[in-house]
Design a protein around this motif. Sequence first.
Motif, PDB file in Angstrom:
ATOM      1  N   HIS A 133       0.880  -1.218  -0.108  1.00  0.00           N
ATOM      2  CA  HIS A 133      -0.075  -0.024  -0.031  1.00  0.00           C
ATOM      3  C   HIS A 133       0.790   1.163  -0.003  1.00  0.00           C
ATOM      4  O   HIS A 133       2.099   1.180   0.542  1.00  0.00           O
ATOM      5  CB  HIS A 133      -0.835   0.055   1.199  1.00  0.00           C
ATOM      6  N   LYS A 134       0.330   2.455  -0.344  1.00  0.00           N
ATOM      7  CA  LYS A 134       1.110   3.668  -0.306  1.00  0.00           C
ATOM      8  C   LYS A 134       1.285   4.111   1.187  1.00  0.00           C
ATOM      9  O   LYS A 134       0.794   3.775   1.954  1.00  0.00           O
ATOM     10  CB  LYS A 134       0.397   4.592  -0.900  1.00  0.00           C
ATOM     11  N   PRO A 135       2.306   4.772   1.370  1.00  0.00           N
ATOM     12  CA  PRO A 135       2.774   5.158   2.566  1.00  0.00           C
ATOM     13  C   PRO A 135       2.071   6.824   2.978  1.00  0.00           C
ATOM     14  O   PRO A 135       1.499   7.102   2.133  1.00  0.00           O
ATOM     15  CB  PRO A 135       4.486   5.828   2.281  1.00  0.00           C
ATOM     16  N   GLY A 136       2.185   6.815   4.319  1.00  0.00           N
ATOM     17  CA  GLY A 136       1.648   8.168   4.799  1.00  0.00           C
ATOM     18  C   GLY A 136       0.135   8.394   4.557  1.00  0.00           C
ATOM     19  O   GLY A 136      -0.643   7.332   4.773  1.00  0.00           O
ATOM     20  N   TYR A 137      -0.222   9.648   4.164  1.00  0.00           N
ATOM     21  CA  TYR A 137      -1.565   9.932   4.165  1.00  0.00           C
ATOM     22  C   TYR A 137      -2.349   8.910   3.140  1.00  0.00           C
ATOM     23  O   TYR A 137      -3.303   8.654   3.135  1.00  0.00           O
ATOM     24  CB  TYR A 137      -1.760  11.579   3.489  1.00  0.00           C
ATOM     25  N   ALA A 138      -1.650   8.708   1.890  1.00  0.00           N
ATOM     26  CA  ALA A 138      -2.070   8.053   0.927  1.00  0.00           C
ATOM     27  C   ALA A 138      -2.666   6.518   1.167  1.00  0.00           C
ATOM     28  O   ALA A 138      -3.473   6.155   0.674  1.00  0.00           O
ATOM     29  CB  ALA A 138      -1.205   8.016  -0.423  1.00  0.00           C
ATOM     30  N   LEU A 194      -4.878   0.974   4.950  1.00  0.00           N
ATOM     31  CA  LEU A 194      -4.308   0.668   6.199  1.00  0.00           C
ATOM     32  C   LEU A 194      -5.541   0.247   7.176  1.00  0.00           C
ATOM     33  O   LEU A 194      -5.529  -0.850   7.912  1.00  0.00           O
ATOM     34  CB  LEU A 194      -3.183   1.556   6.938  1.00  0.00           C
ATOM     35  N   ARG A 195      -6.452   1.287   7.326  1.00  0.00           N
ATOM     36  CA  ARG A 195      -7.542   1.006   8.268  1.00  0.00           C
ATOM     37  C   ARG A 195      -8.272  -0.332   8.018  1.00  0.00           C
ATOM     38  O   ARG A 195      -8.746  -1.027   8.806  1.00  0.00           O
ATOM     39  CB  ARG A 195      -8.611   2.199   8.059  1.00  0.00           C
ATOM     40  N   GLY A 228      -3.268   5.576   4.225  1.00  0.00           N
ATOM     41  CA  GLY A 228      -4.530   5.701   5.480  1.00  0.00           C
ATOM     42  C   GLY A 228      -5.716   4.654   5.334  1.00  0.00           C
ATOM     43  O   GLY A 228      -5.715   4.037   6.083  1.00  0.00           O
ATOM     44  N   ALA A 229      -6.316   4.829   4.059  1.00  0.00           N
ATOM     45  CA  ALA A 229      -7.449   4.200   4.111  1.00  0.00           C
ATOM     46  C   ALA A 229      -7.370   2.554   4.009  1.00  0.00           C
ATOM     47  O   ALA A 229      -8.130   2.016   4.434  1.00  0.00           O
ATOM     48  CB  ALA A 229      -8.327   4.691   2.926  1.00  0.00           C
ATOM     49  N   GLY A 266       6.422   5.661  11.808  1.00  0.00           N
ATOM     50  CA  GLY A 266       5.240   4.975  12.416  1.00  0.00           C
ATOM     51  C   GLY A 266       4.796   3.568  11.752  1.00  0.00           C
ATOM     52  O   GLY A 266       5.216   3.464  10.638  1.00  0.00           O
TER      53      GLY A 266
END
Lengths: 197, 271
Positions: free
Chosen positions: A94-99, A104-105, A101-102, A186
């Motif tokens: 998956h993409k790192p950081g903000y990108a 990862l959830r 986020g969804a 993180g």
Amino acid sequence: MTTRNSVLFLTNSEYGQSNVVLAVIHELLATDKIDIHVASWPVLESRIQALIRQQPESTTLSRENQVKFHAAPGLPMVDTSFKNHNVTKDSIPHKPGYAGGARLRELTPQVLCCWTAEEHLAMVDWYEDLATKLKPALVVVDPFLSPAHDMVRKMNWKYVVLSPCSLAAALIPEQPHLALFWKYPGYVNPSYAPGDI
Amino acid sequence: MRQEISNEMAPSNSMATGFPYPLPWSKLAENIYSICNAISVVLFDSSIKSLAAARKRHGVHGQLAVFEPYNKDVPYICPSLPEIDLPMRIPSNAHLVGPILVPTQPLAQGDPDLVKWLQKGPTVLLNLGSLHEGTIDQARGMALGLRVLFNSDPKVQVLWKFKPAKGSDAEKEVEAILGNEIKTDRLKVSSWLQSEPLSILQSGLIVAAVHHGGANSWFEATWYVNLFHQTSQSDSRLRLTLISKGPEFHRLFCRNGMIRTITRVKPNTWG
């Protein structure tokens, strides 16, 4: 014959998780002082049998008794993620950081809590029955096998966590001055994984 | 060989921010967001909450172990060492013991032909783990990266364990880009390695190990390879970093399957 102390390994069977278990079993076989029990899934049983065949004969136990394998119910972690949550090998990066986020959830519970509540609790009960029967002097627990942790805590059993990964993910939140936020990159808590995930 | 360890060299996995250590101030906001995002999942995800409720009814109390990875009353054992890990305070119940490995058959006994081949030139081992199945884009990106590597050094060899995704033309793509290297035996690529990667690394004949960052691979490369690569799987980029024992680095980037750049940088300038 004096009853020896025994150790019970509760582990996932993915290579990444179980390599360290195999290594420790190899050392324990060499000492020939402790009864070894492993509760896991079939792929690990084959690896243990191959390991035993490479060892010299024990002076006290026949080959088939050197490690007692107990077949755990259900499926190991990665297979369960695939079965229960439609996770695939391609869908994990998956993409790192903000990108990211969804994604990862979504991914966190699917991988880290892959078993359903029924499967999870059935495993807790099964581990409890096994430990009650074997009465091991020590239980060695896979860091990613939550039902095993639940059992040893519930029964107040003496246990050790044997991890194939760095402990950084566990220790970073314990660092002073809230360093987990500003000093260390993180991770999903406790996102170190052995590479099978 | 001790060098400044960045996050790219720490045993991270695919569920991570991919940021370096120490965290640059420019990434602070995003880092805080990512961590809070992760915490909110633990607190609010409905499947986790219903599992917590079911456990409670069953007499199992406390947080799920995967979300509470440290307990001061429990001994932890892991194969890391303070010298190679992120700098941090290590409590007395955390035991970083170094290599925890099953002895393997020496490569000279198990695969003497491979030993002869490894001795012909400096060899890179490329193995992205058992879960990796390469798509055609990934195959193209890696093959183009290797193309650059082969062009830069007439002696270098590559041993590549590559499992193509089912039904993809990934293998054909590799042959199209690196067919010559396969013919001249500078590149061995197949979906299966006869010898264990650990045994190959322990031979001491691998100059660089490219892997997916899984803990086992990371530790094995650290113990047995003085020159080593690491990939970061934390995003869609495939990043290969070659660290030389000498004063220079070659850095190959593949973004979305295309090579971006090769740069030579001085040691300890981690970007």
